[in-house]
Design a protein around this motif. Structure first.
Motif, PDB file in Angstrom:
ATOM      1  N   VAL A   1       0.792  -1.075   0.057  1.00 42.93           N
ATOM      2  CA  VAL A   1      -0.128  -0.014   0.060  1.00 42.93           C
ATOM      3  C   VAL A   1       0.962   1.296  -0.030  1.00 42.93           C
ATOM      4  O   VAL A   1       0.654   2.329  -0.732  1.00 42.93           O
ATOM      5  N   LYS A   2       2.046   1.236   0.883  1.00 45.68           N
ATOM      6  CA  LYS A   2       2.762   2.378   0.923  1.00 45.68           C
ATOM      7  C   LYS A   2       3.517   2.734  -0.435  1.00 45.68           C
ATOM      8  O   LYS A   2       3.705   3.706  -0.906  1.00 45.68           O
ATOM      9  N   LEU A   3       3.891   1.603  -1.031  1.00 47.57           N
ATOM     10  CA  LEU A   3       4.630   1.685  -2.426  1.00 47.57           C
ATOM     11  C   LEU A   3       3.732   2.445  -3.305  1.00 47.57           C
ATOM     12  O   LEU A   3       4.200   3.321  -4.164  1.00 47.57           O
ATOM     13  N   LEU A   4       2.332   1.981  -3.427  1.00 50.15           N
ATOM     14  CA  LEU A   4       1.439   2.599  -4.199  1.00 50.15           C
ATOM     15  C   LEU A   4       1.031   3.962  -4.152  1.00 50.15           C
ATOM     16  O   LEU A   4       0.901   4.948  -4.912  1.00 50.15           O
ATOM     17  N   THR A   5       1.072   4.314  -2.704  1.00 48.94           N
ATOM     18  CA  THR A   5       0.550   5.648  -2.287  1.00 48.94           C
ATOM     19  C   THR A   5       1.761   6.721  -2.112  1.00 48.94           C
ATOM     20  O   THR A   5       1.557   7.645  -2.275  1.00 48.94           O
ATOM     21  N   ASP A   6       2.840   6.225  -1.908  1.00 46.01           N
ATOM     22  CA  ASP A   6       4.020   7.031  -1.256  1.00 46.01           C
ATOM     23  C   ASP A   6       4.934   7.443  -2.500  1.00 46.01           C
ATOM     24  O   ASP A   6       5.782   8.227  -2.609  1.00 46.01           O
ATOM     25  N   THR A   7       4.659   6.752  -3.516  1.00 47.78           N
ATOM     26  CA  THR A   7       5.636   6.826  -4.648  1.00 47.78           C
ATOM     27  C   THR A   7       4.964   6.849  -5.998  1.00 47.78           C
ATOM     28  O   THR A   7       3.474   6.742  -6.086  1.00 47.78           O
ATOM     29  N   SER A   8       5.541   7.218  -7.214  1.00 48.56           N
ATOM     30  CA  SER A   8       4.963   7.489  -8.583  1.00 48.56           C
ATOM     31  C   SER A   8       5.075   6.168  -9.408  1.00 48.56           C
ATOM     32  O   SER A   8       5.439   6.242 -10.461  1.00 48.56           O
ATOM     33  N   ILE A   9       5.071   5.002  -8.470  1.00 54.33           N
ATOM     34  CA  ILE A   9       5.350   3.671  -9.400  1.00 54.33           C
ATOM     35  C   ILE A   9       4.374   3.331 -10.263  1.00 54.33           C
ATOM     36  O   ILE A   9       5.008   2.651 -11.430  1.00 54.33           O
ATOM     37  N   LEU A  10       3.223   3.462 -10.203  1.00 50.74           N
ATOM     38  CA  LEU A  10       2.423   3.312 -11.321  1.00 50.74           C
ATOM     39  C   LEU A  10       2.660   3.942 -12.579  1.00 50.74           C
ATOM     40  O   LEU A  10       2.551   3.572 -13.655  1.00 50.74           O
ATOM     41  N   GLU A  11       2.987   5.360 -12.350  1.00 49.86           N
ATOM     42  CA  GLU A  11       3.135   6.198 -13.543  1.00 49.86           C
ATOM     43  C   GLU A  11       4.498   5.562 -14.236  1.00 49.86           C
ATOM     44  O   GLU A  11       4.492   5.728 -15.493  1.00 49.86           O
ATOM     45  N   PHE A  12       5.515   5.254 -13.287  1.00 47.50           N
ATOM     46  CA  PHE A  12       6.595   4.617 -13.804  1.00 47.50           C
ATOM     47  C   PHE A  12       6.380   3.449 -14.927  1.00 47.50           C
ATOM     48  O   PHE A  12       6.904   3.465 -15.964  1.00 47.50           O
ATOM     49  N   LEU A  13       5.562   2.622 -14.379  1.00 50.47           N
ATOM     50  CA  LEU A  13       5.330   1.462 -14.940  1.00 50.47           C
ATOM     51  C   LEU A  13       4.520   1.703 -16.378  1.00 50.47           C
ATOM     52  O   LEU A  13       4.645   1.191 -17.479  1.00 50.47           O
ATOM     53  N   LYS A  14       3.641   2.736 -16.226  1.00 49.43           N
ATOM     54  CA  LYS A  14       3.000   3.144 -17.521  1.00 49.43           C
ATOM     55  C   LYS A  14       3.730   3.623 -18.782  1.00 49.43           C
ATOM     56  O   LYS A  14       3.544   3.424 -19.828  1.00 49.43           O
ATOM     57  N   SER A  15       4.844   4.011 -18.253  1.00 47.10           N
ATOM     58  CA  SER A  15       5.993   4.511 -19.359  1.00 47.10           C
ATOM     59  C   SER A  15       6.813   3.402 -19.878  1.00 47.10           C
ATOM     60  O   SER A  15       7.640   3.729 -20.725  1.00 47.10           O
ATOM     61  N   LEU A  16       6.650   2.250 -19.483  1.00 49.73           N
ATOM     62  CA  LEU A  16       7.590   1.191 -19.675  1.00 49.73           C
ATOM     63  C   LEU A  16       6.772   0.098 -20.290  1.00 49.73           C
ATOM     64  O   LEU A  16       6.423  -0.932 -19.276  1.00 49.73           O
TER      65      LEU A  16
END
Length: 281
Positions: free
Chosen positions: A149-164
């Motif tokens: 949960v913290k990974l999804l809410t505290d970082t921009s990881i989903l935007e990163f994955l969308k770009s790759l």
């Protein structure tokens, strides 16, 4: 946020329940998972038999197929009108490190989603094995679920994955008693260890040869074929995230860190093409 969850430990696995409960606090969650354990099925699809579904009282949907079947069916049919923000698989009972990701149903389900253009994260709990004398419960996965949960809410990881495109984030979380015991996150490459006993031969009760396949690794074996991160990688300002050069996933979790490994498939390296074109074929 709309999230699809699946796994390879089966629809009744406590890791799946813990993940669903945790992610339900930040978004709308749908669970579609195999009706029994499907470990080692990678991204296999059932194309020679029909699939059937059954909705449990929890709302989870059980499928008589592989983890990849579950994601494929959910995205193309069961929830075809839903625009999911991400697919999260797990929490797997045990590590998915190094070359094991190629066999993992947890990873294969995430890969299926990413091939369809949806950000996907495969998650695993490392170090606990079968807990409480084989009587696991969702609470055994609570620390790991909180970290996701913290990974999804505290970082921009989903935007990163969308770009790759064609990348899956493989996440391994060390089994700790509390979130404060986890040292942070490290971006890692996949390690590689020798398998201790790839095949065990035995004789079954009817006198027939039988073979049990295993991916259990040798203890203290040297790493082979590892590829460090780009040496230009530098520390970021992202909270608790440290980019390192040369650290592998198994090294990170052994040191008490969450391992984040971006894994790319569906890729033909230009260098390999050049070498093949140079051959007299």
């Amino acid at each position: 946020m709309k999230i699809l969850i699946s796994n390879d430990d089966g629809v009744y696995a406590p890791g799946l329940l813990a993940l669903s409960q945790a992610l339900s606090t930040i978004g709308e969650v749908v669970v579609v998972a195999p009706n029994e354990e499907q470990s080692g099925y990678a991204s296999a699809l059932s194309v020679s038999k029909p699939l059937h579904t059954h909705q449990l009282p929890s709302g989870f949907i059980a499928v008589n197929g592989s983890p990849a079947d579950c994601v494929h069916l959910a995205l193309h049919e069961l929830y075809r009108d839903v625009d999911f923000d991400c697919v999260i698989t797990g929490i797997n009972s045990g590590a998915n490190l190094g070359q094991d990701v190629m066999f993992s149903g947890t990873f294969g389900a995430a890969l299926t989603a990413q091939l369809l253009g949806i950000p996907a994260i495969a998650t695993s709990l490392v170090g606990g094995g079968v807990k409480n004398g084989g009587q696991e419960s969702a609470s055994d996965y609570q620390v790991a679920a909180n970290e996701i949960v913290k990974l999804l809410t505290d970082t921009s990881i989903l935007e990163f994955l969308k770009s790759l495109p064609y990348h899956v984030l493989n996440v391994n979380i060390p089994d700790m008693d509390s979130n404060s015991d986890i040292k942070g996150r490290k971006v890692t490459s996949l390690g590689h260890k020798q398998i201790a006993e790839p095949v065990r031969h035995m004789i079954d009760p009817r006198g027939r040869d039988a073979y049990w396949l295993s991916l259990r690794k040798c203890k203290n074996s040297k790493h082979k074929n590892e590829r460090p991160l780009d040496s230009s990688a530098k520390s970021t300002n992202q909270k608790n995230v440290v980019l390192t050069s040369g650290m592998t996933d198994d090294q990170a979790v052994a040191a008490g860190y969450i391992s984040l490994s971006p894994v790319r498939l569906h890729h033909t390296p230009a260098g390999a093409l050049d070498k093949l074109l140079a051959l007299d074929l």
